[in-house]
Design a protein around this motif. Structure first.
Motif, PDB file in Angstrom:
ATOM      1  N   LYS A   1     -24.648  -9.825  15.761  1.00 47.51           N
ATOM      2  CA  LYS A   1     -25.821  -9.147  15.225  1.00 47.51           C
ATOM      3  C   LYS A   1     -25.757  -9.106  13.703  1.00 47.51           C
ATOM      4  N   MET A   2     -26.903  -8.817  13.087  1.00 48.11           N
ATOM      5  CA  MET A   2     -26.956  -8.682  11.642  1.00 48.11           C
ATOM      6  C   MET A   2     -26.399  -7.314  11.270  1.00 48.11           C
ATOM      7  N   VAL A   3     -25.329  -7.302  10.469  1.00 49.16           N
ATOM      8  CA  VAL A   3     -24.622  -6.045  10.185  1.00 49.16           C
ATOM      9  C   VAL A   3     -24.328  -5.931   8.687  1.00 49.16           C
ATOM     10  N   ILE A   4     -24.490  -4.714   8.156  1.00 56.23           N
ATOM     11  CA  ILE A   4     -23.996  -4.394   6.816  1.00 56.23           C
ATOM     12  C   ILE A   4     -22.947  -3.304   6.974  1.00 56.23           C
ATOM     13  N   ILE A   5     -21.736  -3.587   6.511  1.00 54.90           N
ATOM     14  CA  ILE A   5     -20.657  -2.595   6.575  1.00 54.90           C
ATOM     15  C   ILE A   5     -20.586  -1.901   5.215  1.00 54.90           C
ATOM     16  N   ALA A   6     -20.869  -0.600   5.220  1.00 54.53           N
ATOM     17  CA  ALA A   6     -20.914   0.176   3.977  1.00 54.53           C
ATOM     18  C   ALA A   6     -20.162   1.483   4.176  1.00 54.53           C
ATOM     19  N   THR A   7     -18.933   1.364   4.647  1.00 51.73           N
ATOM     20  CA  THR A   7     -18.184   2.550   5.085  1.00 51.73           C
ATOM     21  C   THR A   7     -17.331   3.186   3.993  1.00 51.73           C
ATOM     22  N   GLY A   8     -17.281   2.577   2.823  1.00 47.33           N
ATOM     23  CA  GLY A   8     -16.651   3.243   1.695  1.00 47.33           C
ATOM     24  C   GLY A   8     -15.130   3.251   1.720  1.00 47.33           C
ATOM     25  N   PRO A   9     -14.539   3.991   0.755  1.00 46.41           N
ATOM     26  CA  PRO A   9     -13.085   3.977   0.587  1.00 46.41           C
ATOM     27  C   PRO A   9     -12.325   4.662   1.716  1.00 46.41           C
ATOM     28  N   LEU A  10     -13.030   5.496   2.502  1.00 50.41           N
ATOM     29  CA  LEU A  10     -12.354   6.220   3.589  1.00 50.41           C
ATOM     30  C   LEU A  10     -12.787   5.690   4.952  1.00 50.41           C
ATOM     31  N   THR A  11     -12.941   4.384   5.046  1.00 50.18           N
ATOM     32  CA  THR A  11     -13.288   3.726   6.306  1.00 50.18           C
ATOM     33  C   THR A  11     -12.344   4.170   7.418  1.00 50.18           C
ATOM     34  N   SER A  12     -12.913   4.450   8.595  1.00 54.94           N
ATOM     35  CA  SER A  12     -12.083   4.926   9.709  1.00 54.94           C
ATOM     36  C   SER A  12     -11.088   3.857  10.130  1.00 54.94           C
ATOM     37  N   GLU A  13      -9.992   4.299  10.717  1.00 55.07           N
ATOM     38  CA  GLU A  13      -8.927   3.369  11.112  1.00 55.07           C
ATOM     39  C   GLU A  13      -9.419   2.330  12.112  1.00 55.07           C
ATOM     40  N   ALA A  14     -10.237   2.766  13.076  1.00 52.62           N
ATOM     41  CA  ALA A  14     -10.708   1.846  14.117  1.00 52.62           C
ATOM     42  C   ALA A  14     -11.581   0.752  13.518  1.00 52.62           C
ATOM     43  N   LEU A  15     -12.496   1.134  12.630  1.00 52.59           N
ATOM     44  CA  LEU A  15     -13.389   0.137  12.026  1.00 52.59           C
ATOM     45  C   LEU A  15     -12.606  -0.775  11.086  1.00 52.59           C
ATOM     46  N   ALA A  16     -11.648  -0.222  10.357  1.00 50.59           N
ATOM     47  CA  ALA A  16     -10.814  -1.040   9.478  1.00 50.59           C
ATOM     48  C   ALA A  16     -10.048  -2.084  10.281  1.00 50.59           C
ATOM     49  N   ARG A  17      -9.560  -1.692  11.456  1.00 51.60           N
ATOM     50  CA  ARG A  17      -8.860  -2.655  12.326  1.00 51.60           C
ATOM     51  C   ARG A  17      -9.794  -3.782  12.740  1.00 51.60           C
ATOM     52  N   SER A  18     -11.038  -3.408  13.110  1.00 46.42           N
ATOM     53  CA  SER A  18     -12.007  -4.412  13.531  1.00 46.42           C
ATOM     54  C   SER A  18     -12.333  -5.368  12.385  1.00 46.42           C
ATOM     55  N   LEU A  19     -12.492  -4.806  11.174  1.00 48.39           N
ATOM     56  CA  LEU A  19     -12.773  -5.653  10.012  1.00 48.39           C
ATOM     57  C   LEU A  19     -11.593  -6.551   9.694  1.00 48.39           C
ATOM     58  N   SER A  20     -10.388  -6.015   9.790  1.00 48.11           N
ATOM     59  CA  SER A  20      -9.204  -6.820   9.474  1.00 48.11           C
ATOM     60  C   SER A  20      -9.063  -8.001  10.425  1.00 48.11           C
ATOM     61  N   GLU A  21      -9.523  -7.830  11.652  1.00 53.54           N
ATOM     62  CA  GLU A  21      -9.485  -8.935  12.616  1.00 53.54           C
ATOM     63  C   GLU A  21     -10.459 -10.045  12.214  1.00 53.54           C
ATOM     64  N   LEU A  22     -11.569  -9.656  11.611  1.00 55.84           N
ATOM     65  CA  LEU A  22     -12.550 -10.649  11.190  1.00 55.84           C
ATOM     66  C   LEU A  22     -12.074 -11.442   9.980  1.00 55.84           C
ATOM     67  N   ILE A  23     -11.415 -10.766   9.054  1.00 53.98           N
ATOM     68  CA  ILE A  23     -11.087 -11.417   7.776  1.00 53.98           C
ATOM     69  C   ILE A  23      -9.610 -11.752   7.629  1.00 53.98           C
ATOM     70  N   GLU A  24      -8.799 -11.380   8.578  1.00 54.44           N
ATOM     71  CA  GLU A  24      -7.342 -11.547   8.559  1.00 54.44           C
ATOM     72  C   GLU A  24      -6.717 -10.404   7.753  1.00 54.44           C
ATOM     73  N   VAL A  25      -5.750  -9.759   8.347  1.00 61.21           N
ATOM     74  CA  VAL A  25      -5.179  -8.507   7.841  1.00 61.21           C
ATOM     75  C   VAL A  25      -4.748  -8.515   6.373  1.00 61.21           C
ATOM     76  N   PRO A  26      -4.075  -9.570   5.867  1.00 63.39           N
ATOM     77  CA  PRO A  26      -3.595  -9.474   4.480  1.00 63.39           C
ATOM     78  C   PRO A  26      -4.700  -9.288   3.443  1.00 63.39           C
ATOM     79  N   TYR A  27      -5.937  -9.567   3.829  1.00 69.81           N
ATOM     80  CA  TYR A  27      -7.019  -9.506   2.854  1.00 69.81           C
ATOM     81  C   TYR A  27      -7.759  -8.173   2.884  1.00 69.81           C
ATOM     82  N   LEU A  28      -7.236  -7.185   3.600  1.00 64.95           N
ATOM     83  CA  LEU A  28      -7.818  -5.849   3.612  1.00 64.95           C
ATOM     84  C   LEU A  28      -6.765  -4.878   3.085  1.00 64.95           C
ATOM     85  N   HIS A  29      -7.156  -4.077   2.112  1.00 61.09           N
ATOM     86  CA  HIS A  29      -6.222  -3.184   1.433  1.00 61.09           C
ATOM     87  C   HIS A  29      -6.595  -1.730   1.706  1.00 61.09           C
TER      88      HIS A  29
END
Length: 440
Positions: free
Chosen positions: A128-156
């Motif tokens: 689906k068309m998605v904009i992720i705008a969760t800010g500096p305190l992104t929840s752990e679950a969503l951060a995990r999902s994002l890290s899977e999309l972009i590969e973990v080393p590229y998420l800080h």
């Protein structure tokens, strides 16, 4: 027509939702508050300002002032809210925070094409068309999902930011350019210190005032990026064996290794900005200015960004983001706000606005937008997508990110910045007109 999902109701998410909906596309805006609060938020309102009630300078000779003017031209909801709720603060734009959040919440809630869903998103839908705008305190679950999309080393998950100074404020008569052991062409600028200068520097560093951590920011320092004041506390020579080690660096004026060295690394291709290598710090800003100007060659340093260490969630933008704010490997997924790698409320708003414009255009099969790099918005996007990924850190808008003026004579700084601002606004107006961006 396909609807657009936006995750996060902060400044970036609210701005993106508004830009999309007013162009006739339906938005599903997910916000987990109040059912799940972040450690910093106090309310369930959209656009809640967490850390400060100031959106910084209004002056056109400041890059942040220019960015605000650009957002006004682009009919930003956040800027309308700020101007509606402005309180007297001299040359800064300060707002009544309650009025500000209420204004944004009312506008978003009353728009017929925006559906608000109060629940946590734990999985990013890839189809689906998605904009992720969760800010500096992104929840752990969503951060995990994002890290899977972009590969973990590229998420800080934590910022360790060193100060950045403008190149034209460095005393080039004192510093010397050299890599360690003279290898290569010489990418580093070296500020040499005598024993007396070093010991006085460490002494002042240990006495300096520090920024207190928020309750949700327990220090989780990595040994590789300790604050310099923490290193100094471990012993007076610790810095000399760490980021200030002089080994392999010969000062051409003396023919010897200095007692200690502060190295500066170019922050951008144009070499208008230099990073103080290894100088991530929790010192208060006025203390950074005072103490870092004790470094030989930085006596009159002007800071494009001060150092800081705080909790943050952001991507390594040069590796994962297109200049349209789409993920490189998932064209239907956009990022907006601080998660892109910008710092600051106004910068986050700008990324929300651009992500909203481009998501709406993608839905309608229209050409996507890349703002000109002469503009503040374009300068930010250019930094995000062209910075060195090995050293990438979030950035505020500053004049060092802009292309230089095409003039031969040297201008006083304020005059130069005003001309850069005038150029930006002229270029932006033309870009807006050529791309038929405005709807009212």
């Amino acid at each position: 027509m396909q609807e657009i999902i936006i995750i996060g109701g902060g400044l970036a998410g609210s701005e993106a939702a508004w830009q999309i909906a007013k162009r006739g596309v339906k938005v599903k805006l997910y916000e987990m508050r109040p059912f799940k609060m972040t450690p910093a938020h106090k309310t369930d309102k959209f656009g809640e300002l967490v850390c400060s009630n100031s959106l910084r300078s209004k002056e056109l000779t400041k890059a942040i002032g220019l960015l605000k003017e650009e957002l006004k031209l682009l009919k930003s909801l956040i800027m309308k809210a700020a101007l509606n709720c402005e309180i007297e603060a001299g040359k800064a734009l300060a707002v009544d925070r309650e009025c500000f959040a209420n204004y944004i919440t009312k506008k978003i809630s009353n728009h017929p094409l925006i559906e608000i869903i109060r629940e946590e998103v734990t999985e990013i839908p890839k189809d689906k068309m998605v904009i992720i705008a969760t800010g500096p305190l992104t929840s752990e679950a969503l951060a995990r999902s994002l890290s899977e999309l972009i590969e973990v080393p590229y998420l800080h998950f934590y910022d360790a930011i060193a100060p950045i100074v403008y190149a034209d404020s460095i005393n080039w008569d004192i510093v010397f350019v050299s890599n360690r052991y003279g290898e290569g062409e010489g990418a580093y600028v070296n500020c040499p210190m005598t024993k007396e200068e070093y010991e006085k520097f460490v002494e002042e560093l240990l006495k300096a005032e520090k920024v207190p951590l928020h309750p949700f920011e327990e220090p989780k320092y990595f040994e590789g990026c300790l604050p310099i004041e923490v290193m100094a506390e471990r012993g007076k020579d610790t810095l000399r064996y760490g980021p200030m080690k002089p080994v392999g660096l010969i000062d051409p004026r003396t023919g010897k290794e200095p007692y200690a060295v502060v190295q500066l690394r170019p922050e951008n291709k144009e070499k208008t900005l230099y990073n103080l290598v290894g100088f991530q710090t929790k010192l208060k800003y006025h203390e950074q200015e005072r103490i870092f100007r004790m470094i030989p060659g930085l006596e009159k340093a002007e800071f494009a960004r001060f150092g800081s260490i705080h909790r943050n969630t952001f991507v390594n933008a040069p590796l994962v983001l297109e200049p349209t704010l789409q993920l490189k490997n998932y064209s239907k997924i956009f990022l907006a706000g601080q998660i892109t790698g910008v710092e600051g409320y106004v910068e986050s708003t700008a990324m929300g606005l651009l992500a909203g414009l481009n998501a709406e255009r993608l839905v309608k099969n229209n050409p996507l937008l890349i703002p000109p790099k002469e503009t503040a918005i374009g300068a930010l996007v250019n930094y995000l997508t062209t910075a060195n990924p090995r050293h990438f850190q979030p950035m505020n808008i500053n004049w060092g990110l802009f292309p230089p003026l095409n003039i031969n004579k040297k201008l006083p700084k304020q005059q130069k910045y005003l001309k850069m601002a005038e150029r930006a606004l002229q270029v932006l107006k033309k870009w807006i007109e050529e791309n038929h961006i405005l709807t009212d």
